[in-house]
Enzyme design. Structure first.
Site, PDB file in Angstrom:
ATOM      1  N   ARG A  40      -0.400  -9.123  13.613  1.00 55.75           N
ATOM      2  CA  ARG A  40      -1.037  -8.146  12.714  1.00 55.75           C
ATOM      3  C   ARG A  40      -1.898  -8.844  11.664  1.00 55.75           C
ATOM      4  O   ARG A  40      -2.971  -8.359  11.303  1.00 55.75           O
ATOM      5  CB  ARG A  40       0.037  -7.281  12.033  1.00 55.75           C
ATOM      6  CG  ARG A  40       0.569  -6.202  12.961  1.00 55.75           C
ATOM      7  CD  ARG A  40       1.944  -5.739  12.557  1.00 55.75           C
ATOM      8  NE  ARG A  40       1.959  -4.895  11.378  1.00 55.75           N
ATOM      9  CZ  ARG A  40       3.065  -4.586  10.708  1.00 55.75           C
ATOM     10  NH1 ARG A  40       4.234  -5.047  11.111  1.00 55.75           N
ATOM     11  NH2 ARG A  40       3.000  -3.802   9.671  1.00 55.75           N
ATOM     12  N   LYS A  93       0.840  -1.209   0.000  1.00 57.12           N
ATOM     13  CA  LYS A  93       0.000   0.000   0.000  1.00 57.12           C
ATOM     14  C   LYS A  93       0.875   1.259   0.000  1.00 57.12           C
ATOM     15  O   LYS A  93       0.655   2.176  -0.787  1.00 57.12           O
ATOM     16  CB  LYS A  93      -0.927   0.032   1.238  1.00 57.12           C
ATOM     17  CG  LYS A  93      -1.862  -1.157   1.346  1.00 57.12           C
ATOM     18  CD  LYS A  93      -2.835  -1.002   2.504  1.00 57.12           C
ATOM     19  CE  LYS A  93      -2.208  -0.988   3.882  1.00 57.12           C
ATOM     20  NZ  LYS A  93      -1.583  -2.254   4.307  1.00 57.12           N
ATOM     21  N   ARG A 131      11.167  -1.069  11.018  1.00 54.86           N
ATOM     22  CA  ARG A 131      10.099  -0.662  11.937  1.00 54.86           C
ATOM     23  C   ARG A 131      10.054  -1.588  13.152  1.00 54.86           C
ATOM     24  O   ARG A 131      10.288  -2.784  13.022  1.00 54.86           O
ATOM     25  CB  ARG A 131       8.748  -0.725  11.207  1.00 54.86           C
ATOM     26  CG  ARG A 131       8.494   0.474  10.338  1.00 54.86           C
ATOM     27  CD  ARG A 131       7.308   0.288   9.440  1.00 54.86           C
ATOM     28  NE  ARG A 131       6.142  -0.325  10.084  1.00 54.86           N
ATOM     29  CZ  ARG A 131       4.939  -0.398   9.507  1.00 54.86           C
ATOM     30  NH1 ARG A 131       4.754   0.119   8.312  1.00 54.86           N
ATOM     31  NH2 ARG A 131       3.928  -0.961  10.121  1.00 54.86           N
ATOM     32  N   ARG A 184      -9.497   0.537   9.028  1.00 54.26           N
ATOM     33  CA  ARG A 184      -9.069  -0.825   9.344  1.00 54.26           C
ATOM     34  C   ARG A 184     -10.119  -1.573  10.168  1.00 54.26           C
ATOM     35  O   ARG A 184      -9.896  -2.732  10.506  1.00 54.26           O
ATOM     36  CB  ARG A 184      -7.778  -0.754  10.159  1.00 54.26           C
ATOM     37  CG  ARG A 184      -6.504  -0.972   9.356  1.00 54.26           C
ATOM     38  CD  ARG A 184      -5.362  -0.869  10.338  1.00 54.26           C
ATOM     39  NE  ARG A 184      -4.163  -1.505   9.935  1.00 54.26           N
ATOM     40  CZ  ARG A 184      -3.103  -0.883   9.424  1.00 54.26           C
ATOM     41  NH1 ARG A 184      -3.152   0.396   9.184  1.00 54.26           N
ATOM     42  NH2 ARG A 184      -2.007  -1.546   9.158  1.00 54.26           N
ATOM     43  N   ARG A 204      11.522  -5.993   5.181  1.00 55.82           N
ATOM     44  CA  ARG A 204      11.240  -4.607   4.790  1.00 55.82           C
ATOM     45  C   ARG A 204      12.136  -3.617   5.550  1.00 55.82           C
ATOM     46  O   ARG A 204      12.328  -3.737   6.747  1.00 55.82           O
ATOM     47  CB  ARG A 204       9.774  -4.305   5.078  1.00 55.82           C
ATOM     48  CG  ARG A 204       9.388  -2.868   4.838  1.00 55.82           C
ATOM     49  CD  ARG A 204       7.914  -2.708   4.706  1.00 55.82           C
ATOM     50  NE  ARG A 204       7.175  -2.886   5.941  1.00 55.82           N
ATOM     51  CZ  ARG A 204       5.838  -2.792   6.025  1.00 55.82           C
ATOM     52  NH1 ARG A 204       5.140  -2.532   4.942  1.00 55.82           N
ATOM     53  NH2 ARG A 204       5.221  -2.954   7.159  1.00 55.82           N
TER      54      ARG A 204
HETATM   55  P1  AMP Z   1       0.807   0.533   9.081  1.00 58.61           P
HETATM   56  O1  AMP Z   1       1.957   1.442   8.922  1.00 58.61           O
HETATM   57  O2  AMP Z   1      -0.372   0.933   8.258  1.00 58.61           O
HETATM   58  O3  AMP Z   1       1.178  -0.916   8.875  1.00 58.61           O
HETATM   59  O4  AMP Z   1       0.340   0.664  10.590  1.00 58.61           O
HETATM   60  C1  AMP Z   1       1.206   0.312  11.652  1.00 58.61           C
HETATM   61  C2  AMP Z   1       0.404   0.130  12.921  1.00 58.61           C
HETATM   62  O5  AMP Z   1      -0.229   1.383  13.274  1.00 58.61           O
HETATM   63  C3  AMP Z   1      -0.718  -0.892  12.858  1.00 58.61           C
HETATM   64  O6  AMP Z   1      -0.294  -2.207  13.091  1.00 58.61           O
HETATM   65  C4  AMP Z   1      -1.623  -0.374  13.979  1.00 58.61           C
HETATM   66  O7  AMP Z   1      -1.115  -0.720  15.246  1.00 58.61           O
HETATM   67  C5  AMP Z   1      -1.499   1.139  13.828  1.00 58.61           C
HETATM   68  N1  AMP Z   1      -2.521   1.653  12.885  1.00 58.61           N
HETATM   69  C6  AMP Z   1      -2.320   2.220  11.677  1.00 58.61           C
HETATM   70  N2  AMP Z   1      -3.473   2.550  11.088  1.00 58.61           N
HETATM   71  C7  AMP Z   1      -4.450   2.178  11.939  1.00 58.61           C
HETATM   72  C8  AMP Z   1      -5.865   2.219  11.900  1.00 58.61           C
HETATM   73  N3  AMP Z   1      -6.520   2.708  10.833  1.00 58.61           N
HETATM   74  N4  AMP Z   1      -6.554   1.742  12.980  1.00 58.61           N
HETATM   75  C9  AMP Z   1      -5.913   1.243  14.059  1.00 58.61           C
HETATM   76  N5  AMP Z   1      -4.580   1.145  14.148  1.00 58.61           N
HETATM   77  C10 AMP Z   1      -3.843   1.606  13.107  1.00 58.61           C
END
Ligand code: AMP
Length: 204
Positions: A161, A13, A150, A88, A122
């Protein structure tokens, strides 16, 4: 054009959003990036969110929807935006429907089996924000890019996740399918090929 890029963690994404924003001249809104920024700045919100993120859990809806609501009010979102990693949960999707109109949902389809290897390899360039993979897409000069991993890209967190994605996030896809706004794209191909397809879909 208001777009949602949907898919499991590691589906590409962020990589695709970074290409699409150049073509369509609209911002990428990544809730993950916003939360990581808050963590880097050590704000109260960031410190609270980190507890959930490091374990591979979702940050509570009320925190995330507040961030998105504020972000969408900014001037650069007037001609559209690409949401990356939001919504999400179905609660987040319902909230989004109350404050804006979504034109298209693009779902990147990648089987869970491929995700763990993608995510644990990654790395992000501290310098440019560009996303690499140590095996499949390494930078020309690793030292030059100053690559970082990360905190939640560990195998244990990734498995959590993915579990949470299946339980809490997949129902969001059904929510948008009912609205006939969803296009499912094969996310296992070469990133450049995928970008080309997305530009065609969004250009029409
Ligand atoms: P991402 O960078 O999109 O993979 O997000 C990393 C982490 O941030 C996720 O595993 C969640 O813990 C948190 N996070 C990001 N976006 C959301 C969302 N829309 N709702 C809840 N938690 C989020």
């Amino acid at each position: 054009m208001n777009i949602i890029l949907f898919g499991p963690p590691g589906a590409g994404k962020g990589t695709q959003a970074k290409e699409l924003i150049k073509v369509f001249n609209i911002p990428q809104i990544s809730t993950g990036d916003i939360l990581r920024e808050a963590i880097a700045k050590k704000t109260n919100l960031g410190m609270e969110a980190k507890k959930y993120m490091d374990l591979g859990n979702l940050v509570p809806d009320e925190v995330v929807v507040g961030l998105v609501e504020e972000r969408l009010k900014e001037a650069d979102c007037q001609n559209g935006y690409i949401l990356d990693g939001f919504p999400r949960t179905v609660t987040q999707a319902e909230f989004l429907d109350k404050i804006t109109n979504i034109d298209k949902v693009i779902a990147l389809n990648v089987p869970n089996g491929e995700i763990v290897e993608r995510i644990t390899g990654r790395r992000t360039s501290k310098k440019t924000g560009k996303i690499y993979h140590i095996k499949y897409n390494p930078p020309v000069d690793e030292n030059e890019e100053d690559l970082i991993q990360r905190d939640d890209d560990t195998e244990v967190a990734v498995i959590k996740r993915l579990e949470n994605y299946d339980k809490q996030t997949l129902p969001v896809l059904a929510y948008y399918k009912k609205k006939n706004k969803t296009v499912i794209v094969d996310g296992t191909r070469n990133p450049m090929e995928i970008t080309k397809e997305l530009i065609e879909i969004l250009g029409n």
